[in-house]
Design a protein around this motif. Structure first.
Motif, PDB file in Angstrom:
ATOM      1  N   TYR A  29     -51.171 102.548  56.751  1.00  0.00           N
ATOM      2  CA  TYR A  29     -50.886 103.405  55.941  1.00  0.00           C
ATOM      3  C   TYR A  29     -49.368 103.571  55.875  1.00  0.00           C
ATOM      4  N   LEU A  30     -48.682 104.089  57.423  1.00  0.00           N
ATOM      5  CA  LEU A  30     -47.647 104.078  57.045  1.00  0.00           C
ATOM      6  C   LEU A  30     -46.396 102.705  57.531  1.00  0.00           C
ATOM      7  N   GLU A  31     -47.131 101.684  57.395  1.00  0.00           N
ATOM      8  CA  GLU A  31     -46.400 100.049  57.429  1.00  0.00           C
ATOM      9  C   GLU A  31     -46.315  99.997  56.119  1.00  0.00           C
ATOM     10  N   ARG A  32     -46.429 100.438  55.192  1.00  0.00           N
ATOM     11  CA  ARG A  32     -46.748 100.491  53.783  1.00  0.00           C
ATOM     12  C   ARG A  32     -45.755 101.453  53.647  1.00  0.00           C
ATOM     13  N   ALA A  33     -45.775 102.476  54.166  1.00  0.00           N
ATOM     14  CA  ALA A  33     -44.275 103.351  53.734  1.00  0.00           C
ATOM     15  C   ALA A  33     -42.997 103.086  53.698  1.00  0.00           C
ATOM     16  N   PRO A  64     -50.590 107.506  48.209  1.00  0.00           N
ATOM     17  CA  PRO A  64     -49.450 108.354  48.242  1.00  0.00           C
ATOM     18  C   PRO A  64     -48.572 108.377  48.145  1.00  0.00           C
ATOM     19  N   GLN A  65     -47.126 108.959  48.969  1.00  0.00           N
ATOM     20  CA  GLN A  65     -45.837 109.424  48.228  1.00  0.00           C
ATOM     21  C   GLN A  65     -45.128 109.248  49.738  1.00  0.00           C
ATOM     22  N   ILE A  66     -43.880 108.940  49.293  1.00  0.00           N
ATOM     23  CA  ILE A  66     -42.435 109.346  49.980  1.00  0.00           C
ATOM     24  C   ILE A  66     -41.348 110.272  48.851  1.00  0.00           C
ATOM     25  N   GLN A  67     -40.569 110.841  49.688  1.00  0.00           N
ATOM     26  CA  GLN A  67     -39.951 111.394  49.291  1.00  0.00           C
ATOM     27  C   GLN A  67     -38.056 110.900  49.567  1.00  0.00           C
ATOM     28  N   LEU A  68     -37.806 111.235  48.483  1.00  0.00           N
ATOM     29  CA  LEU A  68     -35.843 110.551  48.329  1.00  0.00           C
ATOM     30  C   LEU A  68     -35.161 112.184  48.248  1.00  0.00           C
ATOM     31  N   LEU A  69     -34.362 112.585  48.538  1.00  0.00           N
ATOM     32  CA  LEU A  69     -33.544 113.647  49.466  1.00  0.00           C
ATOM     33  C   LEU A  69     -32.069 113.019  48.550  1.00  0.00           C
ATOM     34  N   HIS A  70     -31.223 113.051  47.115  1.00  0.00           N
ATOM     35  CA  HIS A  70     -30.464 112.368  46.820  1.00  0.00           C
ATOM     36  C   HIS A  70     -29.196 113.458  46.749  1.00  0.00           C
ATOM     37  N   TRP A  71     -28.586 113.959  47.867  1.00  0.00           N
ATOM     38  CA  TRP A  71     -27.316 114.651  47.845  1.00  0.00           C
ATOM     39  C   TRP A  71     -25.953 114.311  46.714  1.00  0.00           C
ATOM     40  N   GLN A  72     -25.491 115.162  46.215  1.00  0.00           N
ATOM     41  CA  GLN A  72     -24.415 114.055  44.688  1.00  0.00           C
ATOM     42  C   GLN A  72     -23.035 115.262  45.080  1.00  0.00           C
ATOM     43  N   ASP A  73     -21.798 115.103  45.919  1.00  0.00           N
ATOM     44  CA  ASP A  73     -21.135 116.233  45.154  1.00  0.00           C
ATOM     45  C   ASP A  73     -21.082 116.709  43.914  1.00  0.00           C
ATOM     46  N   THR A 116     -48.375 110.341  53.951  1.00  0.00           N
ATOM     47  CA  THR A 116     -48.749 108.678  54.352  1.00  0.00           C
ATOM     48  C   THR A 116     -49.720 108.345  53.813  1.00  0.00           C
ATOM     49  N   ALA A 117     -50.676 108.682  54.193  1.00  0.00           N
ATOM     50  CA  ALA A 117     -52.022 108.133  54.144  1.00  0.00           C
ATOM     51  C   ALA A 117     -53.227 109.065  53.065  1.00  0.00           C
ATOM     52  N   HIS A 118     -53.846 109.921  54.107  1.00  0.00           N
ATOM     53  CA  HIS A 118     -54.838 110.559  52.856  1.00  0.00           C
ATOM     54  C   HIS A 118     -54.736 112.193  52.142  1.00  0.00           C
ATOM     55  N   GLN A 119     -55.383 112.585  51.091  1.00  0.00           N
ATOM     56  CA  GLN A 119     -54.794 113.534  50.894  1.00  0.00           C
ATOM     57  C   GLN A 119     -56.011 114.498  51.189  1.00  0.00           C
ATOM     58  N   ILE A 120     -55.764 115.702  50.578  1.00  0.00           N
ATOM     59  CA  ILE A 120     -56.361 116.492  50.710  1.00  0.00           C
ATOM     60  C   ILE A 120     -56.755 117.147  49.417  1.00  0.00           C
TER      61      ILE A 120
END
Length: 263
Positions: free
Chosen positions: A27-31, A233-242, A212-216
């Motif tokens: 699962y981490l490999e996929r993330a 599973p999901q990852i998050q992206l944090l996008h900072w724009q001035d 990145t793997a199992h959810q509760i």
């Protein structure tokens, strides 16, 4: 600035399945593949705890080996399944870990400062944060003189309304009282919950990233026990724009077919 965030990998020494059935390494490999395919590439990877399921040096070595091809800085904090001293040793070479005490630290990311908090109470599923650590947090935020900051910790310090609150951070109110004194904390990031969740808290945004793997399973009725599901599973992206501030995007892990394209 673009930051990727993952949490709750639960790797085992040697990459064997967690709980005997969940191939957390795969699962981490996929993330990681999902992050590697992003355009543009993130400037850094934030990891909100529970890298390991068993707290072994081998599990941390495996994680380092797996994320190395991303070629970006990686910033980690401990979760309740981690072990503080093996984690300190595993990431000492990166230069941001304190040499003793809690694994609290702050790093300058350019437009933002990451303030990382250690809520690990070893041997317990819940988290704690001492009065001394709260003093450190307040002093650290004060030294930023208003520069935007991200606060990251494993155990959610805020109520979610779900059963997992039973094993959240027991000193969350104290953390919130410190954060509420400042107007430069853009967001508070947490893991542990094994599903995505957002709320306003302590005068800012608060957010939990999925595993990145199992959810509760979501339980707002607080029934006995916990149920584990293999939800996407999901990852998050944090996008900072001035001039525009911070936005957060949930990105499902995997490759998905584009069924229509225009323009």
């Amino acid at each position: 600035m673009l930051l990727a965030e993952i949490t709750d990998m639960h790797l085992m020494d040697g990459g064997v399945p967690a709980y005997g059935t969940i191939d957390t390494r795969a699962y981490l490999e996929r993330a990681i593949a999902t992050i590697a395919a992003l355009t543009p590439q993130p400037d850094a990877l934030l990891v909100a705890g529970d890298i390991s399921e068993d707290g072994t040096p081998g599990s941390y070595a495996l994680f380092r080996e797996m994320v190395a091809p991303l070629g970006m800085p990686v910033y980690v904090i401990p979760g309740n399944h981690d072990a503080r001293e093996p984690m300190r040793a595993a990431f000492a070479q990166d230069g941001y870990m304190p040499v003793a005490g809690p694994l609290d630290y702050a790093v300058d990311l350019g437009a933002l400062t990451l303030v990382a908090l250690d809520t690990l109470e070893e041997g317990e599923p819940y988290g704690t944060f001492s009065a001394g650590q709260c003093d450190w947090l307040g002093g650290t935020l004060a030294t930023l003189s208003g520069k935007p900051a991200i606060v990251m910790l494993h155990h959610p310090p805020f109520p979610t309304g779900a059963k997992m609150d039973e094993i959240g951070c027991r000193d969350g109110d104290a953390i919130g009282a410190v954060i509420a004194e400042f107007n430069n904390v853009e967001i508070v990031l947490a893991g542990h919950f094994h599903r995505s969740m957002h709320r306003s808290w302590a005068g800012t945004m608060a957010n939990i990233c999925s595993s990145t793997a199992h959810q509760i399973g979501l339980d707002l009725a607080h029934r006995p026990g916990f149920k584990v599901f293999m939800e996407p599973p999901q990852i998050q992206l944090l996008h900072w724009q001035d001039g525009a501030g911070l936005s957060v995007h949930q990105v499902p892990v995997g490759a998905f077919e584009c069924v229509h394209e225009s323009g």
